[in-house]
Design an enzyme around this catalytic site. Sequence first.
Site, PDB file in Angstrom:
ATOM      1  N   LEU A 117     -14.637  -1.493  -0.383  1.00 56.47           N
ATOM      2  CA  LEU A 117     -14.019  -0.669  -1.438  1.00 56.47           C
ATOM      3  C   LEU A 117     -13.194  -1.518  -2.391  1.00 56.47           C
ATOM      4  CD1 LEU A 117     -12.815   2.415   0.627  1.00 56.47           C
ATOM      5  CD2 LEU A 117     -14.664   2.338  -1.059  1.00 56.47           C
ATOM      6  N   GLY A 118     -12.805  -2.703  -1.923  1.00 63.07           N
ATOM      7  CA  GLY A 118     -11.967  -3.545  -2.785  1.00 63.07           C
ATOM      8  C   GLY A 118     -11.361  -4.628  -1.912  1.00 63.07           C
ATOM      9  N   LYS A 119     -10.689  -5.572  -2.580  1.00 63.29           N
ATOM     10  CA  LYS A 119     -10.060  -6.629  -1.796  1.00 63.29           C
ATOM     11  C   LYS A 119      -8.561  -6.485  -1.894  1.00 63.29           C
ATOM     12  CE  LYS A 119     -11.747 -10.484  -3.264  1.00 63.29           C
ATOM     13  NZ  LYS A 119     -11.277 -11.829  -3.264  1.00 63.29           N
ATOM     14  N   GLY A 120      -7.894  -6.322  -0.752  1.00 68.75           N
ATOM     15  CA  GLY A 120      -6.427  -6.229  -0.801  1.00 68.75           C
ATOM     16  C   GLY A 120      -5.869  -7.640  -0.753  1.00 68.75           C
ATOM     17  N   LYS A 121      -4.544  -7.732  -0.693  1.00 65.38           N
ATOM     18  CA  LYS A 121      -3.871  -9.041  -0.722  1.00 65.38           C
ATOM     19  C   LYS A 121      -4.237  -9.833   0.530  1.00 65.38           C
ATOM     20  CE  LYS A 121       0.627  -8.859  -0.796  1.00 65.38           C
ATOM     21  NZ  LYS A 121       1.911  -8.528  -1.404  1.00 65.38           N
ATOM     22  N   GLY A 128      -6.698  -8.980   2.812  1.00 66.31           N
ATOM     23  CA  GLY A 128      -7.987  -8.730   3.439  1.00 66.31           C
ATOM     24  C   GLY A 128      -8.795  -7.709   2.659  1.00 66.31           C
ATOM     25  N   ASP A 186       7.193  -1.633  -6.921  1.00 67.31           N
ATOM     26  CA  ASP A 186       5.946  -2.216  -7.432  1.00 67.31           C
ATOM     27  C   ASP A 186       5.024  -1.147  -8.021  1.00 67.31           C
ATOM     28  OD1 ASP A 186       3.497  -4.600  -6.113  1.00 67.31           O
ATOM     29  OD2 ASP A 186       4.338  -4.244  -8.097  1.00 67.31           O
TER      30      ASP A 186
HETATM   31  C1  N15 Z   1      -0.123  -4.733   3.529  1.00 67.30           C
HETATM   32  C2  N15 Z   1      -0.310  -3.579   4.494  1.00 67.30           C
HETATM   33  C3  N15 Z   1       0.365  -3.839   5.809  1.00 67.30           C
HETATM   34  C4  N15 Z   1       0.262  -2.273   3.947  1.00 67.30           C
HETATM   35  C5  N15 Z   1      -0.739  -1.135   4.120  1.00 67.30           C
HETATM   36  N1  N15 Z   1      -1.238  -0.810   2.801  1.00 67.30           N
HETATM   37  C6  N15 Z   1      -2.320  -1.352   2.347  1.00 67.30           C
HETATM   38  O1  N15 Z   1      -3.065  -2.118   2.949  1.00 67.30           O
HETATM   39  C7  N15 Z   1      -2.601  -0.978   0.955  1.00 67.30           C
HETATM   40  N2  N15 Z   1      -4.008  -0.884   0.653  1.00 67.30           N
HETATM   41  C8  N15 Z   1      -4.657   0.256   0.364  1.00 67.30           C
HETATM   42  C9  N15 Z   1      -5.945  -0.112   0.075  1.00 67.30           C
HETATM   43  C10 N15 Z   1      -6.990   0.792  -0.362  1.00 67.30           C
HETATM   44  C11 N15 Z   1      -7.957   0.370  -1.281  1.00 67.30           C
HETATM   45  C12 N15 Z   1      -8.950   1.250  -1.730  1.00 67.30           C
HETATM   46  C13 N15 Z   1      -8.964   2.559  -1.224  1.00 67.30           C
HETATM   47  C14 N15 Z   1      -9.740   3.691  -1.470  1.00 67.30           C
HETATM   48  C15 N15 Z   1     -10.843   3.813  -2.367  1.00 67.30           C
HETATM   49  N3  N15 Z   1     -11.482   4.926  -2.627  1.00 67.30           N
HETATM   50  C16 N15 Z   1     -12.456   4.637  -3.523  1.00 67.30           C
HETATM   51  C17 N15 Z   1     -13.393   5.447  -4.156  1.00 67.30           C
HETATM   52  C18 N15 Z   1     -14.274   4.869  -5.073  1.00 67.30           C
HETATM   53  C19 N15 Z   1     -14.198   3.514  -5.344  1.00 67.30           C
HETATM   54  C20 N15 Z   1     -13.247   2.705  -4.700  1.00 67.30           C
HETATM   55  C21 N15 Z   1     -12.386   3.310  -3.799  1.00 67.30           C
HETATM   56  N4  N15 Z   1     -11.360   2.798  -3.067  1.00 67.30           N
HETATM   57  N5  N15 Z   1      -9.285   4.709  -0.720  1.00 67.30           N
HETATM   58  N6  N15 Z   1      -8.233   4.264  -0.013  1.00 67.30           N
HETATM   59  C22 N15 Z   1      -8.016   2.961  -0.291  1.00 67.30           C
HETATM   60  C23 N15 Z   1      -7.020   2.090   0.170  1.00 67.30           C
HETATM   61  C24 N15 Z   1      -6.027  -1.497   0.186  1.00 67.30           C
HETATM   62  N7  N15 Z   1      -4.830  -1.954   0.581  1.00 67.30           N
END
Ligand code: N15
Length: 277
Positions: A12-16, A18, A130
């Site tokens: 779905l994407g690349k977070g910081k 992972g 943020d």
């Molecule tokens: C650093 C960590 C300990 C804190 C916890 N929070 C996170 O990791 C924050 N985070 C949320 C995401 C994330 C990225 C994408 C999505 C999506 C999502 N839905 C989509 C629908 C269409 C296209 C792309 C999509 N991404 N739903 N939930 C997500 C959640 C990635 N990192």
Amino acid sequence: LSLPSFQIGRPLGKGKFGRVYLARTKTAPHFIVALKCLHKQEIVAGKVEKQVRREIEIQQNLRHPNILRLYGYFHDSKRIFLVLEFAAKGELYKQLSKLGRFDEKRSSRYIAQMADALAYLHKKHVIHRDIKPENLLIGELSCMQETKTNMSGLKGELKIGDFGWSVHAPSDRRHTLCGTLDYLPPEMVEGKEHNAKVDLWALGVLCYEFIVGAPPFEDLSGHGATYKRIRNVDLHVPDYVSAEAADLITRLLQYNPEDRLPLADVLRHPWIKKYEK
Ligand SMILES: CC(C)CCNC(=O)Cn1cc(-c2ccc3c(-c4nc5ccccc5[nH]4)n[nH]c3c2)cn1
């Protein structure tokens, strides 16, 4: 809760720290989630173990419709997996880049949802620090919510998606570094101590960016120029912006944190009330 209980789908994407994958529980009821995979050695190398623990701790205790849920987490020898809420309409900043800017009705509803989420966070003594389009996701509104919260015709509802999430998507409009600059309030630019009112400033920047399509103090000639414009609150509101929207933006983008409109008053502002029905 463990890895074998999930069917993993597309990234779905690349977070910081992972990658995030679409995932579904194998057994009924089939929950759709966003499964984030963090690599332990990256966390140790980045010396961010305490920060990640704190963010997991914070996000696990938050329950609000406009804050992305962290349902739980588990780990194996090399990785930590976060079971996050899946936001059906994806990343807000991609919609903003695609449309250029949002109309005032959509912007007003999104700002009302952000103000609601920030009021909830501040009550729990969490400063977000943020708030920016890259950290926001758009969820699906159930038909129940659609009627109950009068969000008819709205494209889903906002979800604050991170407490430490930055996407390095290739198509991102701005270099990740200076993106973070646009939302900084004067007190942080000047290295003074800051409090929850930094989120009020960021809400004003977000409101401006939704309606205009670019942040108010952006200066592509470089960081120094943007810093200067922030410190001088060098704000120019285009004349196509309604008087009520300009009023709310101006009341939030105040140099002195104490002069910024409190969240309770944001939620009562005419520009918010007028689109509530
Ligand atoms: C650093 C960590 C300990 C804190 C916890 N929070 C996170 O990791 C924050 N985070 C949320 C995401 C994330 C990225 C994408 C999505 C999506 C999502 N839905 C989509 C629908 C269409 C296209 C792309 C999509 N991404 N739903 N939930 C997500 C959640 C990635 N990192």
